[in-house]
Design a protein around this motif. Structure first.
Motif, mmCIF file in Angstrom:
data_model
loop_
_atom_site.group_PDB
_atom_site.id
_atom_site.type_symbol
_atom_site.label_atom_id
_atom_site.label_comp_id
_atom_site.label_asym_id
_atom_site.label_seq_id
_atom_site.Cartn_x
_atom_site.Cartn_y
_atom_site.Cartn_z
ATOM 1 N N LEU A 23 -1.574 -3.513 10.277
ATOM 2 C CA LEU A 23 -1.375 -2.063 10.249
ATOM 3 C C LEU A 23 0.064 -1.709 10.607
ATOM 4 C CD1 LEU A 23 -2.650 0.707 9.842
ATOM 5 C CD2 LEU A 23 -3.243 0.718 12.275
ATOM 6 N N ALA A 24 0.636 -2.436 11.547
ATOM 7 C CA ALA A 24 2.021 -2.168 11.943
ATOM 8 C C ALA A 24 2.973 -2.341 10.768
ATOM 9 C CB ALA A 24 2.426 -3.087 13.097
ATOM 10 N N ALA A 25 2.687 -3.286 9.872
ATOM 11 C CA ALA A 25 3.554 -3.494 8.714
ATOM 12 C C ALA A 25 3.565 -2.265 7.811
ATOM 13 C CB ALA A 25 3.094 -4.722 7.932
ATOM 14 N N ALA A 26 2.385 -1.673 7.551
ATOM 15 C CA ALA A 26 2.315 -0.478 6.715
ATOM 16 C C ALA A 26 2.977 0.708 7.406
ATOM 17 C CB ALA A 26 0.862 -0.154 6.376
ATOM 18 N N LEU A 27 2.741 0.859 8.701
ATOM 19 C CA LEU A 27 3.361 1.962 9.439
ATOM 20 C C LEU A 27 4.876 1.816 9.456
ATOM 21 C CD1 LEU A 27 0.842 2.212 12.405
ATOM 22 C CD2 LEU A 27 1.132 3.872 10.547
ATOM 23 N N ASP A 28 5.351 0.587 9.568
ATOM 24 C CA ASP A 28 6.792 0.343 9.537
ATOM 25 C C ASP A 28 7.375 0.692 8.174
ATOM 26 O OD1 ASP A 28 9.262 -0.825 10.765
ATOM 27 O OD2 ASP A 28 9.022 -2.261 9.136
ATOM 28 N N GLU A 29 6.635 0.389 7.115
ATOM 29 C CA GLU A 29 7.095 0.737 5.766
ATOM 30 C C GLU A 29 7.208 2.248 5.607
ATOM 31 O OE1 GLU A 29 8.376 -0.726 1.942
ATOM 32 O OE2 GLU A 29 8.054 -1.672 3.889
ATOM 33 N N VAL A 30 6.252 2.982 6.161
ATOM 34 C CA VAL A 30 6.319 4.441 6.146
ATOM 35 C C VAL A 30 7.563 4.921 6.890
ATOM 36 C CG1 VAL A 30 5.244 6.551 7.048
ATOM 37 C CG2 VAL A 30 3.856 4.851 5.869
ATOM 38 N N ALA A 31 7.791 4.351 8.076
ATOM 39 C CA ALA A 31 8.948 4.765 8.872
ATOM 40 C C ALA A 31 10.262 4.459 8.162
ATOM 41 C CB ALA A 31 8.905 4.075 10.236
ATOM 42 N N LEU A 32 10.356 3.300 7.539
ATOM 43 C CA LEU A 32 11.585 2.904 6.864
ATOM 44 C C LEU A 32 11.869 3.769 5.639
ATOM 45 C CD1 LEU A 32 11.344 -0.994 6.984
ATOM 46 C CD2 LEU A 32 13.022 0.434 8.155
ATOM 47 N N ARG A 33 10.837 4.051 4.867
ATOM 48 C CA ARG A 33 11.028 4.761 3.610
ATOM 49 C C ARG A 33 11.049 6.284 3.774
ATOM 50 N NH1 ARG A 33 10.069 2.125 -1.377
ATOM 51 N NH2 ARG A 33 9.779 -0.128 -1.122
ATOM 52 N N PHE A 92 0.838 -1.196 0.000
ATOM 53 C CA PHE A 92 0.000 0.000 0.000
ATOM 54 C C PHE A 92 0.876 1.250 0.000
ATOM 55 C CE2 PHE A 92 -3.561 -2.201 2.717
ATOM 56 C CZ PHE A 92 -3.886 -3.015 1.640
ATOM 57 N N VAL A 93 1.986 1.164 0.736
ATOM 58 C CA VAL A 93 2.901 2.296 0.897
ATOM 59 C C VAL A 93 3.895 2.387 -0.250
ATOM 60 C CG1 VAL A 93 4.673 3.304 2.409
ATOM 61 C CG2 VAL A 93 2.679 2.147 3.411
ATOM 62 N N SER A 94 4.415 1.235 -0.690
ATOM 63 C CA SER A 94 5.559 1.237 -1.603
ATOM 64 C C SER A 94 5.213 1.190 -3.084
ATOM 65 C CB SER A 94 6.478 0.052 -1.274
ATOM 66 O OG SER A 94 5.790 -1.188 -1.460
ATOM 67 N N SER A 95 4.072 0.597 -3.444
ATOM 68 C CA SER A 95 3.781 0.411 -4.870
ATOM 69 C C SER A 95 3.334 1.712 -5.532
ATOM 70 C CB SER A 95 2.694 -0.648 -5.060
ATOM 71 O OG SER A 95 1.436 -0.171 -4.603
ATOM 72 N N GLY A 96 3.564 1.799 -6.823
ATOM 73 C CA GLY A 96 3.121 2.980 -7.562
ATOM 74 C C GLY A 96 1.618 3.137 -7.555
ATOM 75 N N SER A 97 0.903 2.014 -7.721
ATOM 76 C CA SER A 97 -0.568 2.103 -7.737
ATOM 77 C C SER A 97 -1.105 2.478 -6.370
ATOM 78 C CB SER A 97 -1.180 0.785 -8.215
ATOM 79 O OG SER A 97 -0.788 -0.303 -7.384
ATOM 80 N N GLY A 98 -0.467 1.999 -5.305
ATOM 81 C CA GLY A 98 -0.880 2.385 -3.970
ATOM 82 C C GLY A 98 -0.667 3.863 -3.721
ATOM 83 N N ARG A 99 0.488 4.357 -4.111
ATOM 84 C CA ARG A 99 0.771 5.776 -3.908
ATOM 85 C C ARG A 99 -0.198 6.644 -4.700
ATOM 86 N NH1 ARG A 99 6.061 3.904 -4.676
ATOM 87 N NH2 ARG A 99 6.238 4.999 -6.665
ATOM 88 N N GLU A 100 -0.508 6.243 -5.918
ATOM 89 C CA GLU A 100 -1.442 7.017 -6.736
ATOM 90 C C GLU A 100 -2.837 7.024 -6.116
ATOM 91 O OE1 GLU A 100 -3.265 7.055 -11.299
ATOM 92 O OE2 GLU A 100 -1.528 5.811 -10.810
ATOM 93 N N ALA A 101 -3.266 5.860 -5.601
ATOM 94 C CA ALA A 101 -4.610 5.765 -5.023
ATOM 95 C C ALA A 101 -4.749 6.650 -3.797
ATOM 96 C CB ALA A 101 -4.913 4.311 -4.663
ATOM 97 N N TYR A 102 -3.774 6.603 -2.911
ATOM 98 C CA TYR A 102 -3.898 7.381 -1.678
ATOM 99 C C TYR A 102 -3.616 8.866 -1.911
ATOM 100 C CZ TYR A 102 -4.526 2.839 0.356
ATOM 101 O OH TYR A 102 -5.030 1.590 0.635
ATOM 102 N N ARG A 103 -2.872 9.183 -2.953
ATOM 103 C CA ARG A 103 -2.747 10.587 -3.355
ATOM 104 C C ARG A 103 -4.099 11.125 -3.805
ATOM 105 N NH1 ARG A 103 1.215 10.202 -6.562
ATOM 106 N NH2 ARG A 103 0.108 9.865 -8.517
ATOM 107 N N THR A 104 -4.823 10.317 -4.563
ATOM 108 C CA THR A 104 -6.164 10.710 -4.995
ATOM 109 C C THR A 104 -7.070 10.943 -3.790
ATOM 110 O OG1 THR A 104 -5.984 9.508 -7.097
ATOM 111 C CG2 THR A 104 -8.205 9.955 -6.285
#
Length: 264
Positions: free
Chosen positions: A226-236, A129-141
């Motif tokens: 949820l912790a996995a997505a939050l961790d991805e945000v923190a890492l990136r 959800f955090v790292s993919s291009g389609s995920g980033r585009e969706a949540y930007r929308t």
């Protein structure tokens, strides 16, 4: 945030009323979340009809949309923001997009999802959800539309309204200033509604010999996802604000407009 008593839409919830930073709360009736809208019937659903939805954002895959097309209120805009498009296009259909198929065959479910595999797959999907291009585009929308006064009351959803939609709600509430406890409480609070909606599938799966642990891993949400997505945000990115700014490409002015529009 409170559940809205919809009679035709599963897991329908209003972000309104959630406490955020500075003693503020989220304005009711502007940012709403749910499961799919294939059974929406405004004539028999006054709670939803009264909201006057102007924009609907559908996070589902093309296959999900084809199988269960949304019923969109007259006059509302429909925006497709396929969070999982990149994973599907790579030939890896995520479990989050095929819940009903996986629960239809206990043997297949055990082979592909037993022994903790389901939990690992969901954690990996949340990271995407955090790292993919389609995920980033969706949540930007999602953030861009919610910040726009012209979008009116906006509803965002996926199939069950728990994973893709749950991450969307987490991002929005985090940017509005909700603390970690509030974010997790809201994320987990969908479990009763989701499990009730899928109860016949779960019962059929377990009656046919399916592992209840697999069923709950598919249908419910747990803190580890949820912790996995939050961790991805923190890492990136280091913080949710940098994720929004650098990962999603949402400018500071839009985030400021989001806070102004959605809080009181």
């Amino acid at each position: 945030m409170t559940a809205t008593p919809s009679t035709t839409v599963a897991n329908f919830r209003d972000l309104g009323g959630t406490r955020v930073a500075g003693g503020r709360t989220v304005r009711p009736g502007l940012a709403l979340r749910s499961g799919q809208l294939d059974r929406l019937d405004l004539a028999s659903d006054p709670a939803v009809a009264a909201l006057g939805l102007r924009t609907v954002i559908d996070f589902r895959t093309a296959a999900e949309r084809a199988d269960h097309p949304d019923v969109v209120p007259q006059g509302a805009r429909m925006l497709v923001a396929d969070v999982l498009a990149d994973k599907v296009n790579s030939g890896r259909m995520p479990a989050a997009a095929q819940l009903k198929d996986l629960l239809a065959d206990p043997a297949v479910a055990q082979r592909h999802l037993g022994g903790g595999k389901a939990q690992a797959l969901f954690a990996e999907t949340y990271r995407s959800f955090v790292s993919s291009g389609s995920g980033r585009e969706a949540y930007r929308t999602l953030l861009t539309e919610l910040a726009d006064e012209g979008s009116g009351p906006l509803l965002f959803h996926c199939t069950a309204g728990k994973d893709r939609t749950g991450w969307g709600a987490t991002v929005v509430l985090s940017l509005l200033g909700a603390d970690d406890e509030t974010l997790m409480t809201e994320y987990l609070s969908v479990n009763p509604a989701v499990r009730a909606a899928f109860a016949p599938l779960i019962e059929g799966f377990t009656a046919a010999g399916g592992d209840p642990e697999i069923a709950l891993a598919l249908i419910g949400v747990v803190p580890e996802y949820l912790a996995a997505a939050l961790d991805e945000v923190a890492l990136r990115y280091g913080s949710m604000e940098k994720y929004a700014r650098e990962g999603l490409g949402v400018p500071d002015a839009t985030i400021a407009a989001l806070r102004t529009r959605l809080t009181t």
